[in-house]
Design a protein around this motif. Structure first.
Motif, PDB file in Angstrom:
ATOM      1  N   HIS B 155      20.031   3.289  31.695  1.00  0.00           N
ATOM      2  CA  HIS B 155      19.853   1.836  31.733  1.00  0.00           C
ATOM      3  C   HIS B 155      20.706   1.246  30.621  1.00  0.00           C
ATOM      4  CE1 HIS B 155      15.605   2.395  33.665  1.00  0.00           C
ATOM      5  NE2 HIS B 155      16.575   2.715  34.481  1.00  0.00           N
ATOM      6  N   LYS B 157      22.391  -1.300  28.144  1.00  0.00           N
ATOM      7  CA  LYS B 157      21.995  -2.577  27.527  1.00  0.00           C
ATOM      8  C   LYS B 157      23.225  -3.297  27.002  1.00  0.00           C
ATOM      9  CE  LYS B 157      17.437  -1.520  27.392  1.00  0.00           C
ATOM     10  NZ  LYS B 157      16.368  -2.238  28.070  1.00  0.00           N
ATOM     11  N   THR B 171      19.689  -5.738  30.690  1.00  0.00           N
ATOM     12  CA  THR B 171      19.628  -4.328  31.064  1.00  0.00           C
ATOM     13  C   THR B 171      20.171  -4.138  32.475  1.00  0.00           C
ATOM     14  OG1 THR B 171      17.624  -4.119  29.745  1.00  0.00           O
ATOM     15  CG2 THR B 171      18.088  -2.339  31.304  1.00  0.00           C
ATOM     16  N   PHE B 172      20.991  -3.123  32.643  1.00  0.00           N
ATOM     17  CA  PHE B 172      21.561  -2.795  33.960  1.00  0.00           C
ATOM     18  C   PHE B 172      21.198  -1.362  34.318  1.00  0.00           C
ATOM     19  CE2 PHE B 172      23.997  -6.250  32.329  1.00  0.00           C
ATOM     20  CZ  PHE B 172      24.382  -6.988  33.439  1.00  0.00           C
TER      21      PHE B 172
END
Lengths: 314, 314
Positions: B155, B157, B171-172
């Motif tokens: 994830h 950031k 967040t991805f």
């Protein structure tokens, strides 16, 4: 229509063989469905030598033992790892594009199996096996149809039809991505309870249509909103679906913009697509996948009968 | 630095406890790392009563038995399902935001454990546990830093830092989505062999930056291109990564546009982000996550020592 298990003499048998399921129909006079059966013997679970036994398991009760029954098959049975590989017709072209059907050798002399070709597109690269036969059914019923057909599923297809041809098509993995993210990613923690919320679906579709690239960020946002604001499982699932379906509607705009739309199916998934299209001001006509696939296989059957009449094929 | 297993008297111990891994460092005078250890005892695999034994398994050789050793912990150990729940500091705020550390009861009287708080953002909702401590390390080292920090991972950031505060973050799930699609979707068939192709990565990043919504269609296009044109496993994997990282770079534009960028890590994944940012004309400075996390934990430690000096804390 009767349940399978009862003896029925089918004029011919229609089969849609997908990766995880197989559906077969006993077809009678005037294309009437006399019986149907669904099996979990999808192509992914079968080696080539197991297709005939899997088929006979389903259709044995439909065979008139005094003659050979034709079985017309579309779908992944024609893939390289299927029963017998069939070629792809390259778009733009009519479904089948004049290609012969592939007839795998069978041990049972009461059936004659005919597998239809798939379709391919060179640029951008795309393939389909099965949906082209539903398109053939639509064209057989409405030769002048001009528009786009949306077929929701694990891999949703958008197909542009004009002048009796498949002009182009596009495949979206939206259903598969939803399945993986909702069950196997960090998002599953807040979705396992299931449920659905239409307002959350609608809001997420609108967000994706307006800011498609932001879907990348909004996926984890579902998890964060569940942690910080108690977003429910129903709202989380609907929101994930809405973000992904909305992204697909945004990307398929070159397909649906300014065209008549036919949406195939009555599943909840098809309902979600209808709702998402409605948010873009579109009112698709609905159609039935079983009617279309049988009409498409019937078109191939009639061509074969005509060829037999001309002495061109067995 | 020496391998674990040798006896070392640590001044204090630094721990980053993630969901799937735990890393610990024996820190000596002037913040020097004397030893480090990595364990697969991530928080997801532990119940609250198993954290202390898992920690001692890793750090027992570093304890000076004549005194209590402080252990400073950041990451998911402070989550609700972790060792002991710590609050979230709401951004904008400095990391820790003046909140006290949480000190779980321990059976071993040779250690004193201090868990740092995470951070939350209310709009759009987002959370982090661990990365805020790397940000504290950056701010401790460079109090005037003004820019954005990208921390690639499962994830990823993006964190905007200014005036000693975390202003906002995003967040991805790009890394997790890549993992699921490359191993568990229909795309895995053509990727299982592995490998990498930089030109294909670059081309896919550029496509996502230009037409982000088209990522939805281009995912299945990888499969089709493998079937129709023999796209290699290396090219397929790089293309999938490029499409997803490119979509993230497009979505994180409000973060990086016009700002100094620090990219944390030397992993292949961090290299892919550096390359993708380079295609947008950006040249991030690189920084080391271990240096940052130890500096961030050390900042918390110094605050605690100062508070002890004032008689405020144990």
């Amino acid at each position: 229509m009767v349940a399978s298990g009862e003896w029925i003499a089918a004029d011919w048998i229609a089969v849609y063989w997908g990766p995880t399921h197989m559906r077969a129909w006993a077809v009678g006079p005037e294309g009437r469905v006399l019986a149907e059966v669904e099996s979990e013997a999808g192509t992914l679970s079968l080696t080539p030598d197991r297709f005939e036994p899997a088929l006979l398991d389903c259709v044995l009760d439909w065979l008139d033992l005094t003659r050979v029954t034709d079985v017309f098959v579309c779908g992944m049975a024609g893939a390289r790892q299927g029963w017998a590989e069939t070629p792809y017709v390259t778009v733009p072209a009519p479904p089948r594009g004049g290609l012969p059907l592939v007839e795998p050798a069978v041990a049972d002399d009461g059936i004659s199996v005919h597998i239809l070709p798939g379709m391919r597109q060179d640029d951008p690269p795309d393939v389909m096996r099965g949906e082209e036969t539903l398109m053939a059914g639509l064209i057989a019923r409405e030769p002048d149809f001009d528009g786009v057909v949306c077929l929701p599923g694990t891999h949703t297809k958008w197909v542009h039809i004009s002048a009796g041809e498949v002009v182009s098509f596009a495949t979206f993995m939206t259903g598969e991505v939803f399945g993986l993210l909702s069950t196997s990613s960090v998002l599953h923690y807040t979705m396992d309870e299931g449920g659905w919320s239409e307002p959350d679906f609608d809001a997420a579709v609108e967000e994706s249509l307006s800011f498609p690239e932001q879907v990348a960020r909004k996926l984890f946002g579902i998890r964060a909103e569940a942690l910080l604001r108690g977003l429910s499982a129903a709202a989380s699932r609907a929101r994930l679906s809405g973000l992904l379906v909305g992204l697909e509607i945004a990307a398929s705009k070159p397909y649906w913009l300014g065209r008549d739309i036919v949406l195939v199916g009555e599943s909840p998934l098809a309902g979600a697509y209808a709702r998402a299209l409605g948010l873009s001001g579109l009112t698709p006509r609905r159609d039935d996948p079983t009617d279309l696939v049988i009409a498409g296989l019937d078109a191939a059957r009639k061509d074969l009968i005509a060829a037999r009449g001309r002495g061109e094929a067995g």
